[in-house]
Design a protein around this motif. Sequence first.
Motif, PDB file in Angstrom:
ATOM      1  N   VAL A 135    -109.678  66.134 -30.905  1.00 44.56           N
ATOM      2  CA  VAL A 135    -110.135  66.861 -32.084  1.00 44.56           C
ATOM      3  C   VAL A 135    -110.282  65.980 -33.323  1.00 44.56           C
ATOM      4  O   VAL A 135    -111.281  66.104 -34.047  1.00 44.56           O
ATOM      5  CB  VAL A 135    -109.223  68.075 -32.348  1.00 44.56           C
ATOM      6  CG1 VAL A 135    -109.616  68.781 -33.640  1.00 44.56           C
ATOM      7  CG2 VAL A 135    -109.303  69.041 -31.169  1.00 44.56           C
ATOM      8  N   PRO A 136    -109.333  65.088 -33.645  1.00 44.57           N
ATOM      9  CA  PRO A 136    -109.552  64.234 -34.821  1.00 44.57           C
ATOM     10  C   PRO A 136    -110.844  63.420 -34.718  1.00 44.57           C
ATOM     11  O   PRO A 136    -111.550  63.232 -35.732  1.00 44.57           O
ATOM     12  CB  PRO A 136    -108.310  63.331 -34.839  1.00 44.57           C
ATOM     13  CG  PRO A 136    -107.254  64.155 -34.182  1.00 44.57           C
ATOM     14  CD  PRO A 136    -107.968  64.885 -33.088  1.00 44.57           C
ATOM     15  N   ASP A 137    -111.175  62.951 -33.501  1.00 41.76           N
ATOM     16  CA  ASP A 137    -112.434  62.216 -33.318  1.00 41.76           C
ATOM     17  C   ASP A 137    -113.634  63.138 -33.508  1.00 41.76           C
ATOM     18  O   ASP A 137    -114.645  62.746 -34.118  1.00 41.76           O
ATOM     19  CB  ASP A 137    -112.484  61.584 -31.931  1.00 41.76           C
ATOM     20  CG  ASP A 137    -111.551  60.384 -31.815  1.00 41.76           C
ATOM     21  OD1 ASP A 137    -111.132  59.853 -32.869  1.00 41.76           O
ATOM     22  OD2 ASP A 137    -111.237  59.996 -30.679  1.00 41.76           O
ATOM     23  N   TYR A 138    -113.525  64.357 -32.969  1.00 43.55           N
ATOM     24  CA  TYR A 138    -114.611  65.316 -33.161  1.00 43.55           C
ATOM     25  C   TYR A 138    -114.854  65.566 -34.651  1.00 43.55           C
ATOM     26  O   TYR A 138    -116.002  65.647 -35.102  1.00 43.55           O
ATOM     27  CB  TYR A 138    -114.285  66.649 -32.487  1.00 43.55           C
ATOM     28  CG  TYR A 138    -114.202  66.630 -30.982  1.00 43.55           C
ATOM     29  CD1 TYR A 138    -114.713  65.583 -30.231  1.00 43.55           C
ATOM     30  CD2 TYR A 138    -113.605  67.688 -30.296  1.00 43.55           C
ATOM     31  CE1 TYR A 138    -114.625  65.579 -28.847  1.00 43.55           C
ATOM     32  CE2 TYR A 138    -113.515  67.706 -28.915  1.00 43.55           C
ATOM     33  CZ  TYR A 138    -114.020  66.635 -28.193  1.00 43.55           C
ATOM     34  OH  TYR A 138    -113.924  66.647 -26.823  1.00 43.55           O
ATOM     35  N   LEU A 139    -113.762  65.693 -35.409  1.00 39.17           N
ATOM     36  CA  LEU A 139    -113.885  65.938 -36.843  1.00 39.17           C
ATOM     37  C   LEU A 139    -114.561  64.755 -37.538  1.00 39.17           C
ATOM     38  O   LEU A 139    -115.473  64.931 -38.359  1.00 39.17           O
ATOM     39  CB  LEU A 139    -112.510  66.204 -37.462  1.00 39.17           C
ATOM     40  CG  LEU A 139    -112.471  66.394 -38.981  1.00 39.17           C
ATOM     41  CD1 LEU A 139    -113.291  67.611 -39.389  1.00 39.17           C
ATOM     42  CD2 LEU A 139    -111.028  66.521 -39.462  1.00 39.17           C
ATOM     43  N   GLN A 158    -116.555  62.669 -36.344  1.00 39.00           N
ATOM     44  CA  GLN A 158    -117.947  62.550 -35.932  1.00 39.00           C
ATOM     45  C   GLN A 158    -118.790  63.748 -36.338  1.00 39.00           C
ATOM     46  O   GLN A 158    -119.982  63.820 -35.996  1.00 39.00           O
ATOM     47  CB  GLN A 158    -118.005  62.363 -34.410  1.00 39.00           C
ATOM     48  CG  GLN A 158    -117.356  61.075 -33.926  1.00 39.00           C
ATOM     49  CD  GLN A 158    -117.043  61.093 -32.436  1.00 39.00           C
ATOM     50  OE1 GLN A 158    -117.525  61.962 -31.706  1.00 39.00           O
ATOM     51  NE2 GLN A 158    -116.232  60.139 -31.993  1.00 39.00           N
ATOM     52  N   GLY A 159    -118.179  64.677 -37.069  1.00 38.71           N
ATOM     53  CA  GLY A 159    -118.905  65.843 -37.537  1.00 38.71           C
ATOM     54  C   GLY A 159    -119.289  66.815 -36.439  1.00 38.71           C
ATOM     55  O   GLY A 159    -120.306  67.523 -36.546  1.00 38.71           O
ATOM     56  N   GLN A 160    -118.481  66.895 -35.389  1.00 35.39           N
ATOM     57  CA  GLN A 160    -118.817  67.707 -34.226  1.00 35.39           C
ATOM     58  C   GLN A 160    -118.082  69.048 -34.196  1.00 35.39           C
ATOM     59  O   GLN A 160    -118.125  69.746 -33.176  1.00 35.39           O
ATOM     60  CB  GLN A 160    -118.515  66.931 -32.939  1.00 35.39           C
ATOM     61  CG  GLN A 160    -119.343  65.674 -32.770  1.00 35.39           C
ATOM     62  CD  GLN A 160    -118.979  64.911 -31.504  1.00 35.39           C
ATOM     63  OE1 GLN A 160    -118.214  65.387 -30.672  1.00 35.39           O
ATOM     64  NE2 GLN A 160    -119.549  63.721 -31.352  1.00 35.39           N
ATOM     65  N   ILE A 161    -117.396  69.414 -35.291  1.00 39.31           N
ATOM     66  CA  ILE A 161    -116.688  70.693 -35.331  1.00 39.31           C
ATOM     67  C   ILE A 161    -117.289  71.535 -36.441  1.00 39.31           C
ATOM     68  O   ILE A 161    -117.395  71.091 -37.594  1.00 39.31           O
ATOM     69  CB  ILE A 161    -115.176  70.504 -35.584  1.00 39.31           C
ATOM     70  CG1 ILE A 161    -114.561  69.566 -34.546  1.00 39.31           C
ATOM     71  CG2 ILE A 161    -114.455  71.855 -35.540  1.00 39.31           C
ATOM     72  CD1 ILE A 161    -113.098  69.268 -34.786  1.00 39.31           C
TER      73      ILE A 161
END
Length: 676
Positions: A122-126, A128-131
């Motif tokens: 989740v931190p990586d998703y955040l 990368q703007g993916q959430i």
Amino acid sequence: MKKQVITYIGLLGMTLTAVSCNDFLDSEPIAEVTTKVYLHKEGDLAAYSAKLYDDNSILPSHGSATYNLGLFRLDNGTDNQTSNTPSKLFVKGQYHVSEDNTNLWKSYMTKIRSTNYFLERVPDYLEQGQITGNSTNIKHYIGEMYFFRAYIYYMALRDFGDFPIVKNELDDDYNNVREASRRRPRNEVARFILEDLDNAYNLMSKVPPMSNRLTKDCAALLKSRVALFEGTWEKYHKGTAFVPGGNGWPGASADYLKGFTIDLDKEIKFFLQQAVDAADIVASSHPLYGDYAALFNSVDLSSMPEVLLWRRYSLASGNTSYHWVVSYLQRNGGGNLGLTKSFVDSYLMKDGLPTYAANSGYEGDDTYQHLFADRDPRMGQTILKTGDLLSTKPNLIEYIKASDKCGYFYRSPIFEGQAENSCATGYSLRKGLNTSGDMQPTKESYTGCPVFRAAEAYLNYIEAYYELNGSLGGNCDQYWKALRTRAGVSTDYQKTIDNTDMSKETDDWGSYSAGQQVSATLYNIRRERRVELVAEGLRLMDLKRWRALDQVRAYQVRGVNFWDNIYKLYTQPTPEDASEPLKSISLIEYGNTSETANISAKSDQYASGKYLLPYRKNKANIGFDGLTWTTANYLYPISNVEFKLTTAVEGSNDYSTSSIYQNPGWSTEDGTLPNV
């Protein structure tokens, strides 16, 4: 301030774990979820951590429709409270990992893996703007997961000490799993927990996205608890096998730890300072609520700034969640729990004097009325006394007196035949009692359960500051006086210290560390903690970190002063009609058809002079000869299941090649019997 509430219902139907041949470390934590699209929405993050809120094995709870005393039963098996049978930890040869603890290590690691699954993605998703969703809320939910990982690691640290630090998901390669299972020294584990809590604090909001969530102050409170725990553990177990670098520390035999060094004094100071700082964050911003009893017997805790987090219960249609705590408490504080004489004696007089001090005004313990006269008001809010209202609509139970459709405490159910209704010691619990007829015996209870409250931060600050500096400075005076003021006890704690005679405090296990009594000042800090936090599940943790159990040898837990006057409550038909002193009581007469023993005033078999000995009602009781502490029990053993899963050759029975090591005093071969 907006209040944080855990609504005690199943918030989602998500399953978190599945276990493979390589145990928890290589298992998929989410079943039946397409992980390529999951955790990319704010709602997904909220739902994922909601399952951890609902796990009763993590945060304190009154249970979910469970027949027990919930939070209030957790201190059973200490010098504070007991059931009719003592904890196996205090009876040599009775504790077996195969019965009590086989899956505990695995359980912690399974839960840790579910948090790692989230935190690795989740931190990586955040970034990368993916959430999709509100960025503040997204960060809050990431902070929650750091909190939960820290809390689970705290439980593992408390129970096992040295523990693997696993931050990432692993593949199913046996050697990778074996290497990741290596235990790290406990000070490193504790530092890792504090780092996670710092992350949680920085990411979470003061007011959460939903009213049933953690806040940053919860992270600060837990940080103060963990840091105080580790700092005092290292201080009082210093030099022993229970601390890295100590004599016989099993980590010294691990090849991968051969280069490990530690400056223990520096570590102790670090943790104690961290405890002071974190506790101050909470204590300085959360005033104590004026009504101590209401913290535990109210349906709604939302107006209490002291309560940082609580569980809500309700019988409302469509939102049904309940427990049975009040139902048991209205049965005279039953639920197979009794408070001990040692705990009762720890209460001061209202003027701050110990009961034995000159001119204290103590009236003795021959009756409940005398015992409670002019004592710390928390005593009357925690323990039942004759004449206390139990229920406005009582069921007809023979030890409750009914008058005008109300039920009152008549006599403690010492001889009640049903264990669930009995009181082991004659001192029945009142803490948490709500007298509403809507929650009478046999009916569902729905009072709130406090999970975190600021009073602990006040106590953590005082203790950590004194342990660190050897004096009471900083905000100690402010916080100690606040606790005394709310309680209704003299705020002159120095008068208490000056009038404390440690030779008269030997029955309190917390007066000891490493077999020696501590100073009067430190003892009174511990006394305040004992009284304020009783029946909230922290006593055994405190006793272990203080190394306060070394001196427990053939110790007989005592209950009420039975033979001066209280025995008259058990004469027939009523105490008022009693004309002859009672010489003996048949347990069969009071419904206990499984026992034929008598409690006699002339026999030390069942009474210590005039005081009831709860474990001596039955010769078959494992505590009949008293309690003795086995040093190995400061930490739980690791099951041989874990050794088998980490040998050099997969499936081998040669546990000597395992990548993990056993805790001090326990056998590696069977993991069941201490080597003492």
